[in-house]
Design a protein around this motif. Structure first.
Motif, short mmCIF file in Angstrom:
data_model
loop_
_atom_site.label_atom_id
_atom_site.label_comp_id
_atom_site.label_asym_id
_atom_site.label_seq_id
_atom_site.Cartn_x
_atom_site.Cartn_y
_atom_site.Cartn_z
N ALA A 152 0.83 -1.20 0.00
CA ALA A 152 0.00 0.00 0.00
C ALA A 152 0.87 1.25 0.00
O ALA A 152 1.88 1.32 0.70
CB ALA A 152 -0.92 0.00 1.21
N LEU A 153 0.48 2.24 -0.79
CA LEU A 153 1.21 3.49 -0.91
C LEU A 153 0.31 4.66 -0.56
O LEU A 153 -0.92 4.59 -0.71
CB LEU A 153 1.75 3.65 -2.33
CG LEU A 153 2.67 2.55 -2.84
CD1 LEU A 153 3.00 2.78 -4.32
CD2 LEU A 153 3.95 2.48 -2.02
N HIS A 154 0.92 5.74 -0.12
CA HIS A 154 0.16 6.97 0.16
C HIS A 154 0.60 8.05 -0.81
O HIS A 154 1.80 8.27 -1.01
CB HIS A 154 0.38 7.43 1.59
CG HIS A 154 -0.61 8.47 2.05
ND1 HIS A 154 -0.48 9.80 1.73
CD2 HIS A 154 -1.77 8.35 2.76
CE1 HIS A 154 -1.51 10.47 2.25
NE2 HIS A 154 -2.29 9.61 2.88
N PRO A 155 -0.35 8.78 -1.43
CA PRO A 155 0.02 9.76 -2.47
C PRO A 155 0.57 11.07 -1.94
O PRO A 155 1.05 11.88 -2.72
CB PRO A 155 -1.30 9.98 -3.20
CG PRO A 155 -2.35 9.74 -2.16
CD PRO A 155 -1.81 8.62 -1.30
N GLY A 156 0.47 11.30 -0.63
CA GLY A 156 1.00 12.55 -0.10
C GLY A 156 -0.04 13.60 0.20
O GLY A 156 0.28 14.64 0.78
N CYS A 157 -1.28 13.36 -0.21
CA CYS A 157 -2.39 14.22 0.19
C CYS A 157 -3.48 13.32 0.77
O CYS A 157 -3.51 12.12 0.48
CB CYS A 157 -2.90 15.07 -0.97
SG CYS A 157 -3.86 14.18 -2.21
N PRO A 158 -4.39 13.87 1.58
CA PRO A 158 -5.39 13.02 2.23
C PRO A 158 -6.25 12.26 1.22
O PRO A 158 -6.59 12.77 0.15
CB PRO A 158 -6.24 14.03 3.01
CG PRO A 158 -5.33 15.19 3.24
CD PRO A 158 -4.47 15.28 2.02
N VAL A 159 -6.59 11.04 1.59
CA VAL A 159 -7.46 10.20 0.77
C VAL A 159 -8.70 9.85 1.59
O VAL A 159 -8.60 9.23 2.66
CB VAL A 159 -6.75 8.90 0.33
CG1 VAL A 159 -7.71 8.01 -0.46
CG2 VAL A 159 -5.51 9.21 -0.47
N ILE A 160 -9.85 10.28 1.10
CA ILE A 160 -11.13 9.92 1.71
C ILE A 160 -11.78 8.90 0.80
O ILE A 160 -12.06 9.18 -0.36
CB ILE A 160 -12.04 11.15 1.88
CG1 ILE A 160 -11.37 12.19 2.79
CG2 ILE A 160 -13.40 10.75 2.45
CD1 ILE A 160 -12.11 13.51 2.87
N CYS A 161 -12.01 7.71 1.31
CA CYS A 161 -12.52 6.62 0.49
C CYS A 161 -13.95 6.28 0.87
O CYS A 161 -14.25 5.99 2.03
CB CYS A 161 -11.64 5.39 0.65
SG CYS A 161 -12.18 3.98 -0.34
N LEU A 162 -14.84 6.34 -0.12
CA LEU A 162 -16.22 5.91 0.08
C LEU A 162 -16.43 4.59 -0.65
O LEU A 162 -15.99 4.42 -1.79
CB LEU A 162 -17.21 6.94 -0.48
CG LEU A 162 -17.35 8.22 0.32
CD1 LEU A 162 -16.43 9.28 -0.25
CD2 LEU A 162 -18.78 8.71 0.30
N GLY A 163 -17.11 3.67 0.01
CA GLY A 163 -17.35 2.38 -0.63
C GLY A 163 -18.49 1.65 0.03
O GLY A 163 -19.17 2.17 0.92
N ASN A 164 -18.71 0.43 -0.42
CA ASN A 164 -19.77 -0.42 0.09
C ASN A 164 -19.16 -1.71 0.64
O ASN A 164 -18.13 -2.16 0.17
CB ASN A 164 -20.75 -0.82 -1.02
CG ASN A 164 -21.30 0.36 -1.78
OD1 ASN A 164 -21.39 1.45 -1.26
ND2 ASN A 164 -21.66 0.14 -3.03
N PHE A 165 -19.84 -2.30 1.60
CA PHE A 165 -19.52 -3.67 1.99
C PHE A 165 -20.27 -4.67 1.11
O PHE A 165 -19.93 -5.84 1.06
CB PHE A 165 -19.90 -3.94 3.44
CG PHE A 165 -19.09 -3.16 4.46
CD1 PHE A 165 -17.89 -2.56 4.12
CD2 PHE A 165 -19.55 -3.04 5.76
CE1 PHE A 165 -17.16 -1.85 5.06
CE2 PHE A 165 -18.83 -2.34 6.70
CZ PHE A 165 -17.64 -1.74 6.36
N THR A 166 -21.32 -4.18 0.44
CA THR A 166 -22.17 -5.05 -0.36
C THR A 166 -22.08 -4.68 -1.83
O THR A 166 -21.62 -3.59 -2.18
CB THR A 166 -23.65 -4.92 0.07
OG1 THR A 166 -24.07 -3.56 -0.14
CG2 THR A 166 -23.83 -5.29 1.54
N VAL A 167 -22.53 -5.58 -2.70
CA VAL A 167 -22.68 -5.26 -4.11
C VAL A 167 -24.05 -4.63 -4.31
O VAL A 167 -24.94 -4.78 -3.49
CB VAL A 167 -22.52 -6.51 -5.00
CG1 VAL A 167 -21.13 -7.09 -4.86
CG2 VAL A 167 -23.57 -7.56 -4.66
N GLY A 168 -24.20 -3.92 -5.41
CA GLY A 168 -25.49 -3.28 -5.68
C GLY A 168 -25.51 -1.83 -5.28
O GLY A 168 -24.57 -1.32 -4.65
N GLY A 169 -26.58 -1.14 -5.65
CA GLY A 169 -26.66 0.29 -5.44
C GLY A 169 -27.02 0.68 -4.02
O GLY A 169 -28.09 0.37 -3.54
N ALA A 170 -26.09 1.37 -3.35
CA ALA A 170 -26.36 1.85 -1.99
C ALA A 170 -26.48 3.37 -1.94
O ALA A 170 -26.90 3.91 -0.92
CB ALA A 170 -25.25 1.38 -1.05
N GLY A 171 -26.10 4.05 -3.02
CA GLY A 171 -26.14 5.50 -3.02
C GLY A 171 -24.76 6.13 -2.91
O GLY A 171 -24.62 7.27 -2.48
#
Length: 324
Positions: A37-56
């Motif tokens: 894992a690498l860090h790009p040097g600026c903050p990373v905010i990650c949005l994702g799902n634990f499930t498949v399908g549309g959660a919004g």
């Protein structure tokens, strides 16, 4: 794909498929163990799902962008570009790129702010940093181990929650809940919490509630509509239209991320004309249509509205206060 009904209950089919989920989990474990894992040097905010399908997730990413831009930051979106041919790193140009090039979600996000697609997420994050962004909004990357995240946020559909709680293919989960929660600091529950999600959250996870707000609801009040959608959960879209006062006389489901053929569009127009109804689809579906095929098709424009906007704004600002 659309989620099968058996994913919502702990039934015989789900139990029979559970051994196969170990293969999925083993593959994910191997990927995590063999990726640096690498860090790009600026903050990373990650949005994702634990499930498949549309959660919004897409409206949630757009809402986070607005929060960041509103307090003076320069965020860029980073996506894998699912459904597109562009491998990247590539900055999306909404005036020339198509959904065939970059995928529908990045194209939609590019209408909000700078968006990039990159199959290699670490390379994409580096390119974004070089381009001058001071924060990255990583779209759907919770299960991707190549980029170090400063803030992980899981987006959850309040209506369906985590389904039967089993991992693919026995259930809708991409990973175990224990694994997923170990990498997030916050959860956004969209819509009414019908499955008791808030009670399932670990203590370290901040819970925020939000709702989808139609921005042009009056366009559909007392109108007959033929609604069509190729998203994870088309029923959510039809329900939103009915909440706006529309009469959904015909509803047509297509596969998630579906690219419509000329014959399919012609059939939809013909059926709408016969029913005396307007054609309506989602914003995500519309960007998958060639510009010349969009005439006469309306979209329900939506935005995410947080119950506690100051609270989530304060959480987001911690990634800068911590010197990320």
């Amino acid at each position: 794909m659309h989620a099968p009904d058996f994913w919502q209950t702990d039934n015989m089919i789900a139990r029979a498929l559970s051994p196969a989920s170990w293969l999925w989990r083993a593959g994910a474990a191997w990927r995590n163990a063999t990726t640096t894992a690498l860090h790009p040097g600026c903050p990373v905010i990650c949005l994702g799902n634990f499930t498949v399908g549309g959660a919004g997730k897409t409206p949630a990413a757009q809402a986070i962008y607005d929060i960041l831009a509103g307090v003076g930051h320069q965020p860029h979106f980073l996506s894998r570009g699912y459904g597109g041919t562009q491998k990247g790193p590539h900055r999306v140009d909404p005036t020339s790129d198509t959904a065939h090039d970059v995928g529908d979600e990045p194209l939609l996000l590019s209408q909000k702010g700078p968006a990039w697609v990159s199959r290699n997420r670490a390379a994409g994050a580096d390119a974004i940093t070089v381009a001058g962004a001071d924060v990255i909004i990583m779209d759907d990357g919770l299960q991707n181990p190549s980029v170090i995240k400063d803030l992980g946020i899981v987006v959850i559909d309040g209506a369906t929650g985590f389904g039967n709680g089993r991992v693919l293919p026995a259930g809708p989960l991409r990973e175990t809940l224990a694994s997923g929660f170990s990498r997030v600091r916050a959860a956004i529950i969209i819509g009414k919490d019908k499955t008791g999600l808030a009670k399932q959250m670990p203590k370290h996870v901040a819970v925020f509630h939000a709702k989808i707000r139609p921005e042009n609801a009056s366009d559909f009040t007392d109108q007959k509509v033929l609604a069509f959608a190729g998203i994870g959960r088309p029923g959510k879209f039809y329900h939103s239209l009915r909440d706006c006062g529309a009469e959904v006389v015909i509803a047509r489901d297509f596969a998630d991320h579906h690219f419509y053929s000329p014959d399919e569009l012609a059939a939809l127009r013909k059926d709408a004309s016969r029913a005396g109804a307007m054609l309506v689809t989602t914003e995500k579906d519309l960007v998958r249509l060639p510009l010349g095929d969009r005439h006469g098709i309306k979209t329900l424009r939506i935005a995410l509205e947080f119950d506690d906007l100051p609270g989530i704004t304060q959480l987001i600002e911690t990634v800068f206060a911590n010197g990320a």
